[in-house]
Each structure stands twice: as structure tokens, then as C-alpha cells.
Design an enzyme around this catalytic site. Structure first.
Site, PDB file in Angstrom:
ATOM      1  N   CYS A 120      -3.385  -0.905  -2.606  1.00  0.00           N
ATOM      2  CA  CYS A 120      -3.673   0.504  -2.986  1.00  0.00           C
ATOM      3  C   CYS A 120      -4.510   0.622  -4.224  1.00  0.00           C
ATOM      4  O   CYS A 120      -3.853   0.134  -5.537  1.00  0.00           O
ATOM      5  CB  CYS A 120      -2.406   1.097  -3.079  1.00  0.00           C
ATOM      6  SG  CYS A 120      -2.634   2.775  -3.490  1.00  0.00           S
ATOM      7  N   ASN A 121      -5.420   1.040  -4.331  1.00  0.00           N
ATOM      8  CA  ASN A 121      -6.395   1.367  -5.541  1.00  0.00           C
ATOM      9  C   ASN A 121      -5.750   2.228  -6.596  1.00  0.00           C
ATOM     10  O   ASN A 121      -5.505   1.890  -7.800  1.00  0.00           O
ATOM     11  CB  ASN A 121      -7.767   1.998  -5.173  1.00  0.00           C
ATOM     12  CG  ASN A 121      -8.736   1.066  -4.639  1.00  0.00           C
ATOM     13  OD1 ASN A 121      -9.509   0.440  -5.108  1.00  0.00           O
ATOM     14  ND2 ASN A 121      -8.540   0.949  -3.129  1.00  0.00           N
ATOM     15  N   THR A 122      -5.076   3.312  -5.973  1.00  0.00           N
ATOM     16  CA  THR A 122      -4.200   4.230  -6.969  1.00  0.00           C
ATOM     17  C   THR A 122      -3.235   3.444  -7.376  1.00  0.00           C
ATOM     18  O   THR A 122      -2.956   3.770  -8.849  1.00  0.00           O
ATOM     19  CB  THR A 122      -3.955   5.579  -5.988  1.00  0.00           C
ATOM     20  OG1 THR A 122      -5.118   5.789  -5.158  1.00  0.00           O
ATOM     21  CG2 THR A 122      -3.187   6.560  -6.824  1.00  0.00           C
ATOM     22  N   CYS A 130     -10.637   3.278  -1.867  1.00  0.00           N
ATOM     23  CA  CYS A 130      -9.254   3.507  -1.273  1.00  0.00           C
ATOM     24  C   CYS A 130      -8.955   2.572  -0.223  1.00  0.00           C
ATOM     25  O   CYS A 130      -9.996   2.492   0.785  1.00  0.00           O
ATOM     26  CB  CYS A 130      -9.408   4.821  -0.862  1.00  0.00           C
ATOM     27  SG  CYS A 130      -7.671   5.472  -0.094  1.00  0.00           S
ATOM     28  N   THR A 131      -7.789   2.115   0.061  1.00  0.00           N
ATOM     29  CA  THR A 131      -7.332   1.247   1.084  1.00  0.00           C
ATOM     30  C   THR A 131      -8.009   1.883   2.423  1.00  0.00           C
ATOM     31  O   THR A 131      -8.290   1.035   3.281  1.00  0.00           O
ATOM     32  CB  THR A 131      -6.065   0.811   1.264  1.00  0.00           C
ATOM     33  OG1 THR A 131      -5.257   2.131   1.033  1.00  0.00           O
ATOM     34  CG2 THR A 131      -5.617  -0.008   0.422  1.00  0.00           C
ATOM     35  N   HIS A 132      -7.584   3.379   2.491  1.00  0.00           N
ATOM     36  CA  HIS A 132      -8.030   3.729   3.928  1.00  0.00           C
ATOM     37  C   HIS A 132      -9.523   4.168   4.457  1.00  0.00           C
ATOM     38  O   HIS A 132      -9.595   4.123   5.576  1.00  0.00           O
ATOM     39  CB  HIS A 132      -7.320   5.359   3.962  1.00  0.00           C
ATOM     40  CG  HIS A 132      -5.861   5.430   3.691  1.00  0.00           C
ATOM     41  ND1 HIS A 132      -5.104   4.788   2.668  1.00  0.00           N
ATOM     42  CD2 HIS A 132      -4.897   5.927   4.543  1.00  0.00           C
ATOM     43  CE1 HIS A 132      -3.821   5.149   2.862  1.00  0.00           C
ATOM     44  NE2 HIS A 132      -3.761   5.493   4.178  1.00  0.00           N
ATOM     45  N   ASP A 157       0.842  -1.192   0.124  1.00  0.00           N
ATOM     46  CA  ASP A 157      -0.036   0.124   0.196  1.00  0.00           C
ATOM     47  C   ASP A 157       0.906   1.108   0.015  1.00  0.00           C
ATOM     48  O   ASP A 157       1.924   1.196   0.529  1.00  0.00           O
ATOM     49  CB  ASP A 157      -0.822  -0.032   1.410  1.00  0.00           C
ATOM     50  CG  ASP A 157      -2.085   1.107   1.226  1.00  0.00           C
ATOM     51  OD1 ASP A 157      -2.508   1.692  -0.121  1.00  0.00           O
ATOM     52  OD2 ASP A 157      -1.902   1.950   2.180  1.00  0.00           O
ATOM     53  N   SER A 158       0.338   2.248  -0.343  1.00  0.00           N
ATOM     54  CA  SER A 158       1.125   3.602  -0.221  1.00  0.00           C
ATOM     55  C   SER A 158       1.422   3.948   0.939  1.00  0.00           C
ATOM     56  O   SER A 158       2.231   4.702   1.108  1.00  0.00           O
ATOM     57  CB  SER A 158       0.390   4.511  -1.148  1.00  0.00           C
ATOM     58  OG  SER A 158      -0.971   4.709  -0.445  1.00  0.00           O
ATOM     59  N   TYR A 205      -0.341   8.756  -2.465  1.00  0.00           N
ATOM     60  CA  TYR A 205       0.045   8.713  -4.104  1.00  0.00           C
ATOM     61  C   TYR A 205      -1.367   9.256  -4.734  1.00  0.00           C
ATOM     62  O   TYR A 205      -1.017   9.689  -5.899  1.00  0.00           O
ATOM     63  CB  TYR A 205      -0.083   7.309  -4.445  1.00  0.00           C
ATOM     64  CG  TYR A 205       1.120   6.235  -4.162  1.00  0.00           C
ATOM     65  CD1 TYR A 205       2.517   6.822  -3.410  1.00  0.00           C
ATOM     66  CD2 TYR A 205       1.196   5.127  -4.894  1.00  0.00           C
ATOM     67  CE1 TYR A 205       3.240   6.071  -3.364  1.00  0.00           C
ATOM     68  CE2 TYR A 205       2.251   4.243  -4.680  1.00  0.00           C
ATOM     69  CZ  TYR A 205       3.440   4.716  -3.723  1.00  0.00           C
ATOM     70  OH  TYR A 205       4.311   3.974  -3.497  1.00  0.00           O
ATOM     71  N   GLY A 206      -2.275   9.685  -4.417  1.00  0.00           N
ATOM     72  CA  GLY A 206      -3.569  10.008  -4.955  1.00  0.00           C
ATOM     73  C   GLY A 206      -3.435  11.170  -5.823  1.00  0.00           C
ATOM     74  O   GLY A 206      -4.131  11.151  -6.892  1.00  0.00           O
TER      75      GLY A 206
HETATM   76  N1  DGL Z   1      -3.831   3.743  -0.862  1.00  0.00           N
HETATM   77  C1  DGL Z   1      -4.324   4.700  -1.647  1.00  0.00           C
HETATM   78  C2  DGL Z   1      -5.629   3.902  -2.423  1.00  0.00           C
HETATM   79  O1  DGL Z   1      -5.830   2.732  -2.053  1.00  0.00           O
HETATM   80  C3  DGL Z   1      -4.822   5.882  -1.043  1.00  0.00           C
HETATM   81  C4  DGL Z   1      -3.732   6.686  -0.322  1.00  0.00           C
HETATM   82  C5  DGL Z   1      -2.851   7.613  -1.228  1.00  0.00           C
HETATM   83  O2  DGL Z   1      -3.209   8.480  -2.065  1.00  0.00           O
HETATM   84  O3  DGL Z   1      -1.685   7.189  -1.365  1.00  0.00           O
HETATM   85  O4  DGL Z   1      -6.174   4.493  -3.411  1.00  0.00           O
END
Ligand code: DGL
Length: 270
Positions: free
Chosen positions: A71-73, A185-187, A7-8, A39-40
Site C-alpha cells: 500500500c502506497n499510503t 496506489c495498489t488498486h 495492503d489497506s 486509508y487514503g
Molecule cells: N492501498 C492504498 C494505496 O496503495 C489505497 C487504498 C486506500 O485508500 O486504502 O495507496
């Protein structure tokens, strides 16, 4: 060999926890790229390079057979390229999986016709959720709202400021007849309950929450059942490794609070 999770930042610990709870016998290695989170709002090329470095570490230093980009991004910006270029050249028999398609499969399985998506700026701007959904069904409406303030709130213990921000994001779904909201998003599972409560209050109907910490463990179990050539290579000693690319006292405490129990977290040097 281990199952890698990437994950980011630290938000991926939410989904990591639910995966570990569902298949605790396997060995897991988690990397959070805290040196570069979030990362977003970064470019695709930058996200690809950061992700590639962490994936490379998981394969080479953590002996991973399979990596889940939680991480989706990062999944959106890098998964296909990693599979087609990096894996092919370096580890053709190992696997990297993402989280977007399994999430959309859940939408199809539940027969939703209209859904909302909350995700980072990068994920929404990419339009990948929409494009991939159209490949699965042309009949579902997806309304996407960027929710960029949620990650910094979670990463900086800002829960007390979250509710009005979430209300504003949810108002963008008014008059869209959505039946469910994807937490893309993971968070965001961290705010699952607030998002559901506020959505039902504002939109005046029952709203299901599609949360990856509930979906992905089941999908991994199915994947391992369907891929014995991968599964048989996985070690089952219940070992865990948690690494981050930048470490501070506050990161250690956040990791503890997001994971929900004390974990030994180490700095890794890429
Ligand atoms: N972990 C990222 C996601 O799932 C979001 C956090 C980020 O912006 O790094 O998209």
C-alpha cells in the site's frame, strides 16, 4: 518463513498475484485491512497504528521474514517509522520494504523528464513521491493528481462508472508534456488499460503507464538475490495464506474477482 504482503484492502491482491506468479516457490501471507479501508484520507498516526497492527500479525502469527507494504499510503505514512522504531525493538533481523522508492527508480531508469502521478489524497498531500524523486534527480517534473474515487469504485464493483472519472483526473495533466503516469496506489492497476487509453486520447501522445504490479516483482527478485541472509530463511513450499480484518460475502467475491481466481480468504482477529 514466509514473505508477507500488506495492503489497506483487497487492491493489494493485484500486485500479490503478480509477485506470486514471478516467484511461486516461496510461501506468502497476505493481509488486507478491510476493517479500515480506505486509508487514503486518514491521518498519518492512524495509518501508522493500523499498519503496525497488521505487520505485527504477519511477523508473529504468520512467521514472516520479510514484509512488503504494498500500500502506497501505508508505505508513506509508516515505513520509515516501522523500520526505525518497531523493527529495531522487536525484530531487528527481519525486514519491511515499501513500494515508493522502487517505483521512482523505474522513472529514473526510463529517463522520463515529465511524469504524472495518480494516487490517494494522503499520498498526494504527503508530497513524498516528489521529495523522494528530487533526491534521485532534480531534472524530472512530477505532476500529482489525487484520484480518491477510484479505490471505492474498485472495492464496490463500480467499474461501469470509472471512465468519466478517470477522464477528469487525466485532464489535470493537459499541457504538462507528461510521458508517463505512475499508478501510485495498489488498486489502480485494475484500471491500467482505461487509464492508458484515455490518457493517450486526451493528451494526444503516447503515454507509458508505470504500474507497480509490473515493477515490484522484479525488484523483489533483485532484493532476494542481493540479500542471501534473508533469502535462505524463506520456506519454499508454495503455501499461501490470505487474511482480512473484516469479512463479508461481498469481500470474498471481490477478492476472487481482483485476484482473478478463487482463493480461500479468512478473517483474522488482531
Ligand atoms: N492501498 C492504498 C494505496 O496503495 C489505497 C487504498 C486506500 O485508500 O486504502 O495507496
Amino acid at each position: 518463513m514466509n514473505i508477507g504482503l500488506f495492503d489497506s484492502g483487497l487492491g493489494g491482491l493485484i500486485i500479490t498475484k503478480s509477485i506470486i506468479e514471478s516467484i511461486p516457490e516461496y510461501n506468502f501471507s497476505y493481509i488486507g485491512d478491510t476493517a479500515h479501508v480506505p486509508y487514503g484520507s486518514r491521518s498519518k498516526e492512524t495509518i501508522y497504528n493500523f499498519t503496525k497492527n497488521c505487520v505485527d500479525y504477519l511477523f508473529k502469527n504468520q512467521n514472516c521474514e520479510l514484509i512488503i507494504i504494498a500500500c502506497n499510503t501505508a508505505s508513506i505514512a509508516s515505513l520509515r517509522r516501522l523500520q526505525q522504531e518497531y523493527l529495531k525493538e522487536n525484530f531487528p533481523n527481519r525486514r519491511i520494504l515499501g513500494v515508493v522508492i522502487p517505483t521512482l527508480e523505474t522513472v529514473i531508469e526510463n529517463n522520463y523528464k515529465s511524469i504524472g502521478l495518480l494516487a490517494t489524497n494522503g499520498t498526494v498531500a504527503s508530497n513524498v513521491f516528489n521529495q523522494e524523486l528530487k533526491k534521485l534527480s532534480k531534472d524530472i517534473q512530477l505532476y500529482s493528481t489525487p484520484a480518491p474515487l477510484l479505490v471505492p469504485l474498485i472495492e464496490n464493483n463500480g467499474d461501469k462508472y470509472a471512465r468519466p472519472i478517470i477522464q477528469d483526473y487525466i485532464k489535470t495533466f493537459e499541457n504538462k508534456n507528461i510521458e508517463a503516469i505512475i499508478l501510485g496506489c495498489t488498486h489502480y492497476p485494475h484500471y491500467k488499460n482505461i487509464i492508458k487509453t484515455e490518457a493517450e486520447k486526451i493528451l494526444q501522445r503516447k503515454i507509458d503507464i508505470i504500474s507497480q504490479d509490473e515493477i515490484i516483482p522484479k525488484k523483489i527478485i533483485t532484493y532476494l538475490q542481493n540479500h542471501p541472509e534473508i533469502e535462505t530463511n524463506l520456506s519454499k513450499d508454495g503455501k499461501r495464506f490470505f487474511g482480512i480484518t473484516d469479512i463479508t460475502e461481498s469481500y470474498k467475491q471481490q477478492a476472487y474477482s481482483i485476484f482473478g481466481e478463487p482463493i480461500k480468504i479468512e478473517k483474522i482477529n488482531l
